[in-house]
Design a protein around this motif. Structure first.
Motif, PDB file in Angstrom:
ATOM      1  N   TYR A 100      41.960  50.004  32.166  1.00  0.00           N
ATOM      2  CA  TYR A 100      41.126  48.823  32.390  1.00  0.00           C
ATOM      3  C   TYR A 100      42.024  47.747  32.989  1.00  0.00           C
ATOM      4  N   LEU A 101      41.787  47.394  34.267  1.00  0.00           N
ATOM      5  CA  LEU A 101      42.628  46.443  34.987  1.00  0.00           C
ATOM      6  C   LEU A 101      41.974  45.070  34.994  1.00  0.00           C
ATOM      7  N   MET A 102      42.660  44.112  34.398  1.00  0.00           N
ATOM      8  CA  MET A 102      42.191  42.730  34.365  1.00  0.00           C
ATOM      9  C   MET A 102      43.213  41.838  35.065  1.00  0.00           C
ATOM     10  N   ASP A 103      42.803  41.186  36.145  1.00  0.00           N
ATOM     11  CA  ASP A 103      43.658  40.249  36.869  1.00  0.00           C
ATOM     12  C   ASP A 103      43.094  38.842  36.722  1.00  0.00           C
ATOM     13  N   LYS A 104      43.954  37.910  36.331  1.00  0.00           N
ATOM     14  CA  LYS A 104      43.563  36.516  36.165  1.00  0.00           C
ATOM     15  C   LYS A 104      44.486  35.638  37.005  1.00  0.00           C
ATOM     16  N   TYR A 105      43.890  34.880  37.948  1.00  0.00           N
ATOM     17  CA  TYR A 105      44.668  34.018  38.827  1.00  0.00           C
ATOM     18  C   TYR A 105      44.637  32.571  38.334  1.00  0.00           C
ATOM     19  N   GLU A 106      45.673  31.837  38.707  1.00  0.00           N
ATOM     20  CA  GLU A 106      45.740  30.415  38.359  1.00  0.00           C
ATOM     21  C   GLU A 106      44.538  29.679  38.935  1.00  0.00           C
ATOM     22  N   ARG A 107      44.136  30.079  40.135  1.00  0.00           N
ATOM     23  CA  ARG A 107      42.911  29.543  40.737  1.00  0.00           C
ATOM     24  C   ARG A 107      42.314  30.629  41.636  1.00  0.00           C
ATOM     25  N   ASN A 108      41.021  30.712  41.650  1.00  0.00           N
ATOM     26  CA  ASN A 108      40.336  31.712  42.458  1.00  0.00           C
ATOM     27  C   ASN A 108      40.189  31.223  43.898  1.00  0.00           C
ATOM     28  N   VAL A 109      40.451  32.115  44.847  1.00  0.00           N
ATOM     29  CA  VAL A 109      40.282  31.827  46.275  1.00  0.00           C
ATOM     30  C   VAL A 109      39.185  32.754  46.791  1.00  0.00           C
ATOM     31  N   PRO A 110      37.991  32.221  47.071  1.00  0.00           N
ATOM     32  CA  PRO A 110      36.876  33.076  47.506  1.00  0.00           C
ATOM     33  C   PRO A 110      37.216  33.885  48.758  1.00  0.00           C
ATOM     34  N   ASN A 111      36.621  35.066  48.834  1.00  0.00           N
ATOM     35  CA  ASN A 111      36.760  35.973  49.983  1.00  0.00           C
ATOM     36  C   ASN A 111      38.192  36.458  50.208  1.00  0.00           C
ATOM     37  N   THR A 112      38.968  36.511  49.146  1.00  0.00           N
ATOM     38  CA  THR A 112      40.320  37.069  49.206  1.00  0.00           C
ATOM     39  C   THR A 112      40.522  37.954  47.978  1.00  0.00           C
ATOM     40  N   THR A 113      41.682  38.586  47.918  1.00  0.00           N
ATOM     41  CA  THR A 113      42.035  39.377  46.728  1.00  0.00           C
ATOM     42  C   THR A 113      42.627  38.496  45.634  1.00  0.00           C
ATOM     43  N   GLN A 114      42.819  37.205  45.911  1.00  0.00           N
ATOM     44  CA  GLN A 114      43.299  36.282  44.880  1.00  0.00           C
ATOM     45  C   GLN A 114      42.098  35.751  44.096  1.00  0.00           C
ATOM     46  N   TYR A 115      41.532  36.642  43.325  1.00  0.00           N
ATOM     47  CA  TYR A 115      40.307  36.326  42.594  1.00  0.00           C
ATOM     48  C   TYR A 115      40.290  37.147  41.305  1.00  0.00           C
ATOM     49  N   ASP A 116      39.803  36.517  40.220  1.00  0.00           N
ATOM     50  CA  ASP A 116      39.747  37.224  38.934  1.00  0.00           C
ATOM     51  C   ASP A 116      38.916  38.501  39.061  1.00  0.00           C
ATOM     52  N   THR A 117      39.467  39.604  38.572  1.00  0.00           N
ATOM     53  CA  THR A 117      38.783  40.889  38.681  1.00  0.00           C
ATOM     54  C   THR A 117      38.884  41.670  37.385  1.00  0.00           C
ATOM     55  N   ASN A 118      37.912  42.549  37.200  1.00  0.00           N
ATOM     56  CA  ASN A 118      37.886  43.479  36.077  1.00  0.00           C
ATOM     57  C   ASN A 118      37.458  44.837  36.628  1.00  0.00           C
ATOM     58  N   ARG A 119      38.362  45.807  36.528  1.00  0.00           N
ATOM     59  CA  ARG A 119      38.081  47.115  37.092  1.00  0.00           C
ATOM     60  C   ARG A 119      38.450  48.219  36.112  1.00  0.00           C
ATOM     61  N   ILE A 120      37.726  49.312  36.201  1.00  0.00           N
ATOM     62  CA  ILE A 120      38.036  50.518  35.439  1.00  0.00           C
ATOM     63  C   ILE A 120      38.548  51.567  36.405  1.00  0.00           C
ATOM     64  N   VAL A 121      39.649  52.219  36.052  1.00  0.00           N
ATOM     65  CA  VAL A 121      40.233  53.256  36.888  1.00  0.00           C
ATOM     66  C   VAL A 121      40.403  54.524  36.075  1.00  0.00           C
ATOM     67  N   CYS A 122      39.881  55.628  36.589  1.00  0.00           N
ATOM     68  CA  CYS A 122      40.120  56.955  36.005  1.00  0.00           C
ATOM     69  C   CYS A 122      40.972  57.730  37.004  1.00  0.00           C
ATOM     70  N   GLN A 123      42.111  58.220  36.564  1.00  0.00           N
ATOM     71  CA  GLN A 123      43.049  58.902  37.450  1.00  0.00           C
ATOM     72  C   GLN A 123      43.343  60.291  36.916  1.00  0.00           C
ATOM     73  N   VAL A 124      43.258  61.309  37.774  1.00  0.00           N
ATOM     74  CA  VAL A 124      43.574  62.690  37.413  1.00  0.00           C
ATOM     75  C   VAL A 124      44.745  63.137  38.271  1.00  0.00           C
ATOM     76  N   GLN A 125      45.742  63.700  37.617  1.00  0.00           N
ATOM     77  CA  GLN A 125      46.990  64.051  38.287  1.00  0.00           C
ATOM     78  C   GLN A 125      47.360  65.503  38.035  1.00  0.00           C
ATOM     79  N   ALA A 126      47.854  66.169  39.066  1.00  0.00           N
ATOM     80  CA  ALA A 126      48.381  67.523  38.944  1.00  0.00           C
ATOM     81  C   ALA A 126      49.733  67.591  39.640  1.00  0.00           C
ATOM     82  N   ARG A 127      50.725  68.121  38.934  1.00  0.00           N
ATOM     83  CA  ARG A 127      52.056  68.324  39.504  1.00  0.00           C
ATOM     84  C   ARG A 127      52.347  69.826  39.547  1.00  0.00           C
TER      85      ARG A 127
END
Length: 368
Positions: free
Chosen positions: A340-367
């Motif tokens: 669960y990825l939570m990013d919190k910025y000092e200030r949000n900048v609309p239409n950029t990646t500098q914005y508070d986000t909450n994402r879920i990531v499922c990753q499957v790996q094979a070596r």
């Protein structure tokens, strides 16, 4: 022709005198290995896409997606008892813009003993603990944001150059050391873009069997500008009993953000005012199983603070990443991660990646 004939006669003799076998390629031991990482990303915010970019317009974007993050193939050729060559490519880069990507490692390593080793080519400089292991062994969902920022500024990630490294083991406090010289304009370049070079160095002290303390520092020139960076890190690993293991990693780094400086069309502020710094903490607790298909369960929580321009109008970013990982084979050969990825910025900048986000990531790996 006389000199050419003489050279052809003498060349094998010279090689033999140096202890190098001409037919060495016929005796080389070549090993192939690979790794595949696939992901499913889901954004919990209505106006934020899977990359973390905020949208206010009516354009189409994706809040959930499957992807192939990495598809790596590595060749390791043991040419002699002292020389080996390594190549690592990431075919996953072809899914995006492969320019200056795809090829990751391409180096020759010459080892005399524990104290004297050299590497030539493209590889990761030693400038932090994250340079010591491949991404498939990362305890979190990926390397830190700090790693990628300092990598874009040529201190980490894959660089072209030469390094000298070694280890002193038989002393009270074992020491690992490394120093290198690199072009400083990142990987897969035809050549350097100026005469400036960067010189990173690193020392790691084995304080105890469980604890290592590392310090890194470097200086150089980029397009005529003086740049520098330094950092320190602490790594702790302890096996509590036959089932439980605990690990703790932390790292702090600071340096000149020359990428931000050169991004200005006509910079009037000196380069030393473009400064970046960051810190992260990463505890990891694991439980091992016996005689089952599930080999290990792990819980990690990475906290990170990063500011890419703290001396001016920076916008600091704090990341919180709790993650559960299940391994179904030894050494993460089969691994499933949920983060669960939570990013919190000092200030949000609309239409950029500098914005508070909450994402879920499922990753499957094979070596393999």
């Amino acid at each position: 022709m006389k000199y050419l004939s003489l050279l052809l006669i003498c060349f094998p003799v010279l090689l033999s005198a140096q202890g190098i076998n001409i037919a060495v390629s016929e005796k080389a031991k070549i090993n192939f290995s690979g790794m595949i990482q696939t992901q499913f990303n889901y954004s919990l915010d209505d106006r934020v896409d899977i990359t973390g970019k905020h949208h206010t317009g009516s354009e189409h974007f994706s809040r959930n997606s499957f992807s192939v993050k990495r598809a790596r193939l590595q060749l390791n050729a043991v040419i002699s008892d002292r020389i080996n060559a390594v190549m690592l490519v990431n075919f996953g880069d072809f899914t995006g813009n492969p320019q200056n990507k795809v090829l990751e490692n391409a180096y020759i390593k010459y080892s005399v003993n524990d104290y004297v080793n050299f590497q030539f080519g493209q590889f990761r400089p030693q400038f932090g603990q994250e340079d010591n292991y491949p991404v498939d062994f990362v305890r979190s969902i990926d390397y830190s944001n700090q790693y990628y920022l300092f990598g874009s500024n040529s201190w980490q990630s894959f660089q072209i150059g030469v390094s000298y490294f070694g280890e002193i083991k038989d002393i009270a406090v074992p020491i690992k050391y490394a120093i290198g010289v690199y072009n400083g304009n990142n990987r897969n370049q035809i050549g350097d873009n100026d005469d400036g070079k960067i010189v990173p160095a690193r020392l790691v002290f084995g304080l105890t069997k469980s604890t290592q303390f590392g310090v890194s520092g470097g200086a150089g020139r980029n397009m005529g500008q003086k740049i520098w960076a330094y950092g320190a890190d602490l790594d702790y690993k302890k096996k509590l009993n036959e089932r439980w293991d605990v690990e703790f990693s932390s790292e702090y780094k600071q340096g000149i953000n020359s990428v931000a400086f050169f991004a200005q069309e006509d910079p009037v502020i000196p380069v030393n005012m473009y400064a970046m710094r960051g810190i992260y903490l990463l505890p990891n607790l694991s439980y091992s199983f016996k005689n089952t298909r599930l080999k290990k369960l792990e819980f990690a929580f990475r906290y990170e603070y990063l500011d890419a321009d703290f001396k001016q109008d920076g916008n600091s970013r704090q990341s919180y990443i709790p993650m559960l990982s299940a391994s179904f084979a030894e050494a993460y050969a089969i691994r499933v991660q949920l983060g669960y990825l939570m990013d919190k910025y000092e200030r949000n900048v609309p239409n950029t990646t500098q914005y508070d986000t909450n994402r879920i990531v499922c990753q499957v790996q094979a070596r393999f």
